[in-house]
Write a protein that holds these residues in place. Structure first.
Motif, PDB file in Angstrom:
ATOM      1  N   THR A   1       1.316  -2.569   4.213  1.00 43.64           N
ATOM      2  CA  THR A   1       0.256  -3.228   3.457  1.00 43.64           C
ATOM      3  C   THR A   1      -1.025  -3.178   4.267  1.00 43.64           C
ATOM      4  O   THR A   1      -1.052  -3.615   5.428  1.00 43.64           O
ATOM      5  CB  THR A   1       0.609  -4.693   3.152  1.00 43.64           C
ATOM      6  OG1 THR A   1       1.841  -4.737   2.427  1.00 43.64           O
ATOM      7  CG2 THR A   1      -0.484  -5.354   2.348  1.00 43.64           C
ATOM      8  N   ARG A   2      -2.085  -2.645   3.668  1.00 41.16           N
ATOM      9  CA  ARG A   2      -3.381  -2.592   4.346  1.00 41.16           C
ATOM     10  C   ARG A   2      -4.086  -3.923   4.116  1.00 41.16           C
ATOM     11  O   ARG A   2      -4.597  -4.202   3.031  1.00 41.16           O
ATOM     12  CB  ARG A   2      -4.226  -1.438   3.821  1.00 41.16           C
ATOM     13  CG  ARG A   2      -5.535  -1.249   4.601  1.00 41.16           C
ATOM     14  CD  ARG A   2      -6.270  -0.003   4.133  1.00 41.16           C
ATOM     15  NE  ARG A   2      -5.493   1.192   4.380  1.00 41.16           N
ATOM     16  CZ  ARG A   2      -5.433   1.802   5.554  1.00 41.16           C
ATOM     17  NH1 ARG A   2      -6.107   1.329   6.593  1.00 41.16           N
ATOM     18  NH2 ARG A   2      -4.705   2.900   5.705  1.00 41.16           N
ATOM     19  N   VAL A   3      -4.106  -4.756   5.139  1.00 49.22           N
ATOM     20  CA  VAL A   3      -4.718  -6.081   5.047  1.00 49.22           C
ATOM     21  C   VAL A   3      -6.235  -5.977   5.147  1.00 49.22           C
ATOM     22  O   VAL A   3      -6.967  -6.633   4.403  1.00 49.22           O
ATOM     23  CB  VAL A   3      -4.163  -7.001   6.152  1.00 49.22           C
ATOM     24  CG1 VAL A   3      -4.771  -8.401   6.045  1.00 49.22           C
ATOM     25  CG2 VAL A   3      -2.642  -7.075   6.072  1.00 49.22           C
ATOM     26  N   LEU A   4      -6.697  -5.145   6.080  1.00 48.61           N
ATOM     27  CA  LEU A   4      -8.116  -4.858   6.282  1.00 48.61           C
ATOM     28  C   LEU A   4      -8.270  -3.354   6.455  1.00 48.61           C
ATOM     29  O   LEU A   4      -7.267  -2.657   6.685  1.00 48.61           O
ATOM     30  CB  LEU A   4      -8.643  -5.601   7.524  1.00 48.61           C
ATOM     31  CG  LEU A   4      -8.618  -7.141   7.472  1.00 48.61           C
ATOM     32  CD1 LEU A   4      -8.934  -7.704   8.847  1.00 48.61           C
ATOM     33  CD2 LEU A   4      -9.593  -7.666   6.431  1.00 48.61           C
ATOM     34  N   PRO A   5      -9.493  -2.827   6.348  1.00 47.00           N
ATOM     35  CA  PRO A   5      -9.657  -1.380   6.513  1.00 47.00           C
ATOM     36  C   PRO A   5      -9.072  -0.837   7.816  1.00 47.00           C
ATOM     37  O   PRO A   5      -8.634   0.320   7.866  1.00 47.00           O
ATOM     38  CB  PRO A   5     -11.183  -1.195   6.468  1.00 47.00           C
ATOM     39  CG  PRO A   5     -11.666  -2.343   5.635  1.00 47.00           C
ATOM     40  CD  PRO A   5     -10.765  -3.487   5.971  1.00 47.00           C
TER      41      PRO A   5
ATOM     42  N   PRO B   1       8.206  -6.747  11.970  1.00 51.52           N
ATOM     43  CA  PRO B   1       8.073  -7.116  13.377  1.00 51.52           C
ATOM     44  C   PRO B   1       6.623  -7.215  13.843  1.00 51.52           C
ATOM     45  O   PRO B   1       6.364  -7.588  14.990  1.00 51.52           O
ATOM     46  CB  PRO B   1       8.793  -5.968  14.091  1.00 51.52           C
ATOM     47  CG  PRO B   1       8.535  -4.782  13.202  1.00 51.52           C
ATOM     48  CD  PRO B   1       8.531  -5.320  11.795  1.00 51.52           C
ATOM     49  N   HIS B   2       5.674  -6.881  12.965  1.00 49.41           N
ATOM     50  CA  HIS B   2       4.265  -6.863  13.354  1.00 49.41           C
ATOM     51  C   HIS B   2       3.819  -8.278  13.743  1.00 49.41           C
ATOM     52  O   HIS B   2       3.990  -9.224  12.972  1.00 49.41           O
ATOM     53  CB  HIS B   2       3.410  -6.349  12.201  1.00 49.41           C
ATOM     54  CG  HIS B   2       2.047  -5.888  12.616  1.00 49.41           C
ATOM     55  ND1 HIS B   2       1.059  -6.748  13.078  1.00 49.41           N
ATOM     56  CD2 HIS B   2       1.492  -4.642  12.648  1.00 49.41           C
ATOM     57  CE1 HIS B   2      -0.030  -6.066  13.364  1.00 49.41           C
ATOM     58  NE2 HIS B   2       0.206  -4.790  13.122  1.00 49.41           N
TER      59      HIS B   2
ATOM     60  N   VAL C   1      -0.192  -3.662   8.144  1.00 52.08           N
ATOM     61  CA  VAL C   1       1.012  -4.396   8.538  1.00 52.08           C
ATOM     62  C   VAL C   1       2.208  -3.717   7.886  1.00 52.08           C
ATOM     63  O   VAL C   1       2.234  -3.531   6.668  1.00 52.08           O
ATOM     64  CB  VAL C   1       0.927  -5.868   8.104  1.00 52.08           C
ATOM     65  CG1 VAL C   1       2.238  -6.579   8.395  1.00 52.08           C
ATOM     66  CG2 VAL C   1      -0.223  -6.568   8.821  1.00 52.08           C
ATOM     67  N   ALA C   2       3.199  -3.328   8.698  1.00 57.08           N
ATOM     68  CA  ALA C   2       4.347  -2.594   8.194  1.00 57.08           C
ATOM     69  C   ALA C   2       5.631  -3.365   8.444  1.00 57.08           C
ATOM     70  O   ALA C   2       5.694  -4.286   9.267  1.00 57.08           O
ATOM     71  CB  ALA C   2       4.419  -1.217   8.838  1.00 57.08           C
TER      72      ALA C   2
ATOM     73  N   THR D   1       0.824  -1.200   0.000  1.00 51.59           N
ATOM     74  CA  THR D   1       0.000   0.000   0.000  1.00 51.59           C
ATOM     75  C   THR D   1       0.860   1.251   0.000  1.00 51.59           C
ATOM     76  O   THR D   1       0.509   2.268  -0.583  1.00 51.59           O
ATOM     77  CB  THR D   1      -0.919   0.014   1.239  1.00 51.59           C
ATOM     78  OG1 THR D   1      -1.674  -1.198   1.286  1.00 51.59           O
ATOM     79  CG2 THR D   1      -1.869   1.192   1.202  1.00 51.59           C
ATOM     80  N   GLU D   2       2.022   1.158   0.659  1.00 47.98           N
ATOM     81  CA  GLU D   2       2.909   2.323   0.760  1.00 47.98           C
ATOM     82  C   GLU D   2       4.351   1.844   0.798  1.00 47.98           C
ATOM     83  O   GLU D   2       4.686   0.856   1.460  1.00 47.98           O
ATOM     84  CB  GLU D   2       2.589   3.125   2.021  1.00 47.98           C
ATOM     85  CG  GLU D   2       3.484   4.338   2.228  1.00 47.98           C
ATOM     86  CD  GLU D   2       3.228   5.044   3.552  1.00 47.98           C
ATOM     87  OE1 GLU D   2       4.017   5.937   3.895  1.00 47.98           O
ATOM     88  OE2 GLU D   2       2.245   4.676   4.223  1.00 47.98           O
TER      89      GLU D   2
END
Length: 247
Positions: A53-57, A87-88, A61-62, A34-35
Motif C-alpha cells: 500500500t502506497r501511503v505517501l509518494p 513487518p514494516h 508499506v508491504a 496498491t499491489e
C-alpha cells in the motif's frame, strides 16, 4: 470481527468471484491496496500472497498473507478467508484476519466481509487506531465495495469511478470554499459598506456547506454510505479461517 461491510451487487456470482479473487482485478477497485501478487504454491496448499500500500509518494508499506476459498457450499454460497501481517515498522496494522462471503440472491449477490486486526505501537497505536485508523479502514472498505458494485452493475471501470468521485469531491469543496472566500474579502476592508456583502457571503457559505453535506452522491461515483456497516444479526467466522496459519 471488528469491521463489517456489506453490499448487494446485481451481477452473476462468477463475475464477482473473479473480480475479487484475481489479484490484477482486485487491486484495481480496492482502495486499501496498491499491489497484490500471488506467490508460488504447491497443489492443495493455501495461497500465499504479497500486498503493498502506497501511503505517501515516498512510502510503501508491504506485508504478506495466506488465503483459501471454498467455491462449492450449501445453497450455492462461496467463501474465502485470509490471514495477513506486515513487518514494516511504520505500519500501524501488525496482523489480522478476515473473510468474504458470497451469498446468491434473486437479483444478484449479497457480498460481505468481516475482519479485524491487531495494531502495533502499544497504547499510542491503540488510541490512534480507535480514533482515526479504524474508522478510515471501515470507510475505505465500504467505498471500495461500492466501486466494485459500479464496475459489475454498470460497467464503470474502477479508474473512471475514482475520477468521477474526485471531481464530485472537488465540487463539494468549492461549494464551501468559494462563498467563504467571498465573505472573507469584505471583512478585510473592515468598512460599513462591506457589511451587506459580508452577510451575503456568509449566507452563500452556509448554503454551500448545506449543499456539500446534503446533496446525495452521484449514482456514477462510489459512496461508502451505500453499504451496510453493521451486521444485521450475529455473524460467525467461517470454519475455513481456522485452517489458516498466520503468515
Amino acid at each position: 470481527m471488528g469491521l463489517y461491510i456489506e453490499t448487494r451487487v446485481r451481477t452473476d456470482l462468477e463475475t464477482l468471484w473473479e473480480r475479487t479473487q484475481e489479484p490484477e482485478r482486485h487491486q484495481r477497485w480496492d482502495l486499501r491496496f496498491t499491489e497484490i501478487s500471488y506467490l508460488p504454491r504447491a497443489e492443495g496448499e493455501p495461497q500465499h500472497f504479497r500486498y503493498a500500500t502506497r501511503v505517501l509518494p515516498f512510502l510503501v508499506v508491504a506485508g504478506t498473507g495466506v488465503s483459501a476459498g471454498e467455491r462449492h457450499r450449501a445453497g450455492g454460497e462461496r467463501v474465502s478467508a485470509l490471514r495477513f501481517a506486515s513487518p514494516h515498522p511504520l505500519s500501524l496494522l501488525a496482523e489480522g484476519s478476515g473473510y468474504w462471503r458470497y451469498v446468491p440472491t434473486a437479483d444478484g449477490v449479497r457480498f460481505l466481509t468481516g475482519y479485524d486486526y491487531r495494531p502495533r505501537w502499544g497504547l499510542l497505536g491503540r488510541a490512534a487506531d480507535r480514533l482515526a485508523f479504524r474508522p478510515l479502514m471501515g470507510w475505505a472498505t465500504a467505498w471500495s465495495f461500492d466501486r466494485l458494485r459500479l464496475w459489475c452493475e454498470r460497467g464503470i471501470t474502477p479508474e473512471r469511478s475514482r475520477n468521477r468521485w474526485l471531481l464530485e469531491a472537488l465540487a463539494r469543496v468549492l461549494a464551501v470554499a468559494v462563498p467563504w472566500a467571498a465573505c472573507s474579502l469584505p471583512l478585510a476592508f473592515a468598512s460599513l459598506a462591506a457589511v451587506p456583502l459580508t452577510v451575503l457571503g456568509i449566507a452563500a457559505a452556509v448554503l454551500g456547506i448545506a449543499a456539500a453535506v446534503l446533496v446525495p452522491p452521484s449514482s456514477h461515483a462510489p459512496a461508502a454510505r451505500r453499504c451496510l456497516r453493521v451486521p444485521p444479526a450475529r455473524t460467525r467466522e467461517p470454519r475455513l479461517l481456522a485452517t489458516l496459519e498466520q503468515p
